[in-house]
Design a protein around this motif. Structure first.
Motif, PDB file in Angstrom:
ATOM      1  N   PHE A 116      -2.740  -1.018   1.793  1.00 38.00           N
ATOM      2  CA  PHE A 116      -4.125  -1.277   2.189  1.00 38.00           C
ATOM      3  C   PHE A 116      -4.396  -0.718   3.579  1.00 38.00           C
ATOM      4  O   PHE A 116      -5.446  -0.118   3.834  1.00 38.00           O
ATOM      5  N   HIS A 117      -3.436  -0.903   4.488  1.00 38.67           N
ATOM      6  CA  HIS A 117      -3.588  -0.387   5.850  1.00 38.67           C
ATOM      7  C   HIS A 117      -3.683   1.132   5.848  1.00 38.67           C
ATOM      8  O   HIS A 117      -4.534   1.713   6.546  1.00 38.67           O
ATOM      9  N   TRP A 118      -2.827   1.783   5.072  1.00 37.24           N
ATOM     10  CA  TRP A 118      -2.868   3.248   5.012  1.00 37.24           C
ATOM     11  C   TRP A 118      -4.192   3.739   4.436  1.00 37.24           C
ATOM     12  O   TRP A 118      -4.758   4.716   4.905  1.00 37.24           O
ATOM     13  N   GLN A 119      -4.654   3.064   3.389  1.00 35.66           N
ATOM     14  CA  GLN A 119      -5.926   3.434   2.781  1.00 35.66           C
ATOM     15  C   GLN A 119      -7.068   3.201   3.769  1.00 35.66           C
ATOM     16  O   GLN A 119      -7.995   4.016   3.886  1.00 35.66           O
ATOM     17  N   ASN A 120      -6.985   2.117   4.513  1.00 36.89           N
ATOM     18  CA  ASN A 120      -8.049   1.728   5.443  1.00 36.89           C
ATOM     19  C   ASN A 120      -8.145   2.674   6.636  1.00 36.89           C
ATOM     20  O   ASN A 120      -9.235   2.949   7.141  1.00 36.89           O
ATOM     21  N   THR A 121      -7.000   3.160   7.078  1.00 36.95           N
ATOM     22  CA  THR A 121      -6.969   4.017   8.268  1.00 36.95           C
ATOM     23  C   THR A 121      -6.916   5.503   7.928  1.00 36.95           C
ATOM     24  O   THR A 121      -7.036   6.338   8.827  1.00 36.95           O
ATOM     25  N   GLY A 122      -6.714   5.827   6.661  1.00 38.15           N
ATOM     26  CA  GLY A 122      -6.597   7.230   6.279  1.00 38.15           C
ATOM     27  C   GLY A 122      -5.327   7.877   6.799  1.00 38.15           C
ATOM     28  O   GLY A 122      -5.290   9.088   7.040  1.00 38.15           O
ATOM     29  N   LEU A 123      -4.276   7.068   6.968  1.00 37.81           N
ATOM     30  CA  LEU A 123      -3.009   7.590   7.498  1.00 37.81           C
ATOM     31  C   LEU A 123      -2.453   8.695   6.619  1.00 37.81           C
ATOM     32  O   LEU A 123      -1.915   9.691   7.108  1.00 37.81           O
ATOM     33  N   THR A 124      -2.594   8.537   5.305  1.00 35.68           N
ATOM     34  CA  THR A 124      -2.124   9.545   4.362  1.00 35.68           C
ATOM     35  C   THR A 124      -3.061   9.557   3.167  1.00 35.68           C
ATOM     36  O   THR A 124      -3.846   8.618   2.966  1.00 35.68           O
ATOM     37  N   GLN A 125      -3.006  10.607   2.374  1.00 35.22           N
ATOM     38  CA  GLN A 125      -3.854  10.684   1.196  1.00 35.22           C
ATOM     39  C   GLN A 125      -3.467   9.598   0.188  1.00 35.22           C
ATOM     40  O   GLN A 125      -2.292   9.226   0.076  1.00 35.22           O
ATOM     41  N   THR A 126      -4.449   9.138  -0.557  1.00 36.83           N
ATOM     42  CA  THR A 126      -4.205   8.085  -1.535  1.00 36.83           C
ATOM     43  C   THR A 126      -3.125   8.489  -2.534  1.00 36.83           C
ATOM     44  O   THR A 126      -2.292   7.670  -2.948  1.00 36.83           O
ATOM     45  N   THR A 127      -3.106   9.750  -2.918  1.00 38.56           N
ATOM     46  CA  THR A 127      -2.124  10.216  -3.904  1.00 38.56           C
ATOM     47  C   THR A 127      -0.702  10.197  -3.357  1.00 38.56           C
ATOM     48  O   THR A 127       0.265  10.240  -4.124  1.00 38.56           O
ATOM     49  N   ASN A 128      -0.555  10.146  -2.024  1.00 36.05           N
ATOM     50  CA  ASN A 128       0.785  10.125  -1.427  1.00 36.05           C
ATOM     51  C   ASN A 128       1.374   8.720  -1.356  1.00 36.05           C
ATOM     52  O   ASN A 128       2.592   8.564  -1.203  1.00 36.05           O
ATOM     53  N   ILE A 129       0.524   7.699  -1.465  1.00 34.57           N
ATOM     54  CA  ILE A 129       1.004   6.328  -1.315  1.00 34.57           C
ATOM     55  C   ILE A 129       2.064   5.976  -2.362  1.00 34.57           C
ATOM     56  O   ILE A 129       3.109   5.397  -2.017  1.00 34.57           O
ATOM     57  N   PRO A 130       1.863   6.317  -3.661  1.00 34.20           N
ATOM     58  CA  PRO A 130       2.943   6.030  -4.624  1.00 34.20           C
ATOM     59  C   PRO A 130       4.247   6.761  -4.306  1.00 34.20           C
ATOM     60  O   PRO A 130       5.333   6.245  -4.590  1.00 34.20           O
ATOM     61  N   LEU A 131       4.142   7.950  -3.695  1.00 36.67           N
ATOM     62  CA  LEU A 131       5.356   8.693  -3.332  1.00 36.67           C
ATOM     63  C   LEU A 131       6.100   7.979  -2.209  1.00 36.67           C
ATOM     64  O   LEU A 131       7.336   7.935  -2.209  1.00 36.67           O
ATOM     65  N   PHE A 132       5.363   7.434  -1.241  1.00 38.93           N
ATOM     66  CA  PHE A 132       5.997   6.656  -0.173  1.00 38.93           C
ATOM     67  C   PHE A 132       6.719   5.445  -0.759  1.00 38.93           C
ATOM     68  O   PHE A 132       7.821   5.088  -0.341  1.00 38.93           O
ATOM     69  N   TYR A 133       6.057   4.818  -1.744  1.00 40.80           N
ATOM     70  CA  TYR A 133       6.667   3.645  -2.395  1.00 40.80           C
ATOM     71  C   TYR A 133       7.915   4.054  -3.172  1.00 40.80           C
ATOM     72  O   TYR A 133       8.911   3.325  -3.192  1.00 40.80           O
TER      73      TYR A 133
END
Length: 383
Positions: A233-250
């Motif tokens: 949620f924080h990454w999405q809220n701040t635009g730290l990374t693209q939404t498509t990259n979040i599953p890769l981080f996980y």
């Protein structure tokens, strides 16, 4: 007398069962929220279903842990739990109302709760032969393979067929394979307690004092361990990374979970609880990196987060098995899961409230409570 190779085979077979189970329910849970939305459920209903499932799950663990000790029906309760846990998800393919889907999702969490304490008791017997840390670590590594494979399979079927029903239906395959392996394992090893030639002796009534001290430390860790949805949620809220990259981080975190479980498990067998202390201190650094760092630092933070999860899913449980008498192990695991889950839930809720005020407060809260567990766990070592 059971040999070490037989014990290792037993751990691997139980790991394959968990791999298939994780592929099934993690695959289903990866699209469950979106499916409830398609069926007409509101956001409040989705949150209620998720919360109710977790609350019932952690509470039920206390009951099934106690029952497994009282009845000594570890295999029977484990099999019942896996059956409910895995078959509830493919049945979602037959639902057309959100009420039915919600009931099945809650049933899946209940089934997971039913099988967890007795399964861990069965695993603890074989782990005495191969090393408690390595036994629980190997099981966790296999478990995480399923946790990654399931959602990827569902994503592939959904992209190909554009059908939630078919995405849920494909999960019947790992569910049936897992149940088949479980029945074969039960038939081949009807009494896993034979693996344990040495047992922890109880010098008084009830669980030993060191268990309760250790449990207090575990609760501090869980209280301060930020859940991934808040990080995402924080990454999405701040635009730290693209939404498509979040599953890769996980996915990086899940891979580190599996690797850490194996390595830390081996180190625990050689050096004891001090390895767990090291893992707690190291993983506590994930909070500033994931919430305050740049994308590369956030990725490093997720790797440390995965190390923390690997330690919690392997040597944290191995320590319980090492300090609790055999006949009380199911009850101990039930209490452990209940307290751990409640601390995680309360800590996550409080960090969510703190996040609305200040990200820095979340970071300070997370690090402080995890490090506060260190002296508590060290006091267990001194005993």
């Amino acid at each position: 007398m059971r040999t070490t190779s037989n014990a290792l085979n037993f751990v691997i077979l139980l790991g394959i069962v968990s791999l298939c189970a994780d592929a099934t329910y993690e695959g289903g849970r990866s699209i469950a929220g979106a499916y409830l939305n398609v069926l007409g459920a509101s956001g409040a209903i989705v949150g209620l279903v998720a919360g109710a499932g977790e609350l019932i799950g952690y509470t039920l663990r206390l009951v099934t842990g106690y029952l497994s000790d009282r009845t000594q029906q570890y295999w029977g309760i484990t099999t019942l739990g896996y059956g409910i846990n895995t078959l509830a998800i493919p049945l979602l393919a037959l639902t057309g109302r959100w009420e039915t889907a919600a009931a099945l999702l809650i049933a899946e969490r209940a089934g997971r709760a039913v099988r967890s304490p007795p399964r861990d008791v069965l695993l603890s017997h074989a782990a005495t032969q191969v090393g408690r840390g390595f036994g629980f670590g190997l099981h966790e590594a296999l478990d995480q393979i399923g946790a990654v494979a399931g959602p990827l399979t569902v994503a592939g079927v959904l992209a190909w067929q554009q059908s939630y029903q078919q995405s849920f239906a494909i999960l019947l395959v790992p569910a049936l394979i897992g149940l088949g392996v479980l029945l074969v394992t039960q038939r081949r090893y009807p009494n896993p307690r034979e693996f344990e030639t040495k047992t922890v002796e109880l010098t008084g009534t009830g669980l030993p004092r060191r268990f309760w001290i250790y449990l207090a430390g575990v609760m501090l860790i869980a209280f301060g361990f930020a859940d991934f949805p808040l990080i995402a949620f924080h990454w999405q809220n701040t635009g730290l990374t693209q939404t498509t990259n979040i599953p890769l981080f996980y996915a990086v975190a899940m891979a580190m979970d599996a690797i850490a479980a194996l390595i830390l498990g081996r180190l625990f067998d050689r050096n004891g609880i001090v390895v767990f202390v090291f893992a707690v201190v190291l993983s506590a650094l994930f909070a500033p990196l994931t919430f305050l760092g740049s994308p590369p630092l956030a990725l490093l933070g997720m790797a440390l987060w995965g190390i923390g999860m690997g330690a919690q899913e392997s040597i944290m449980k191995a320590i319980v098995a090492a300090m609790v008498p055999t006949l009380q192990r199911g009850s101990a695991f039930g209490i452990f899961y209940l307290c751990y889950g409640l601390a995680w839930f309360l800590g996550s809720a409080l960090m969510g409230l703190l996040y609305d005020r200040s990200v820095t407060l979340v970071v300070g809260f997370s690090v402080a409570f995890q490090l506060a567990a260190v002296p508590v766990i060290i006091s267990v070592i001194r005993q």
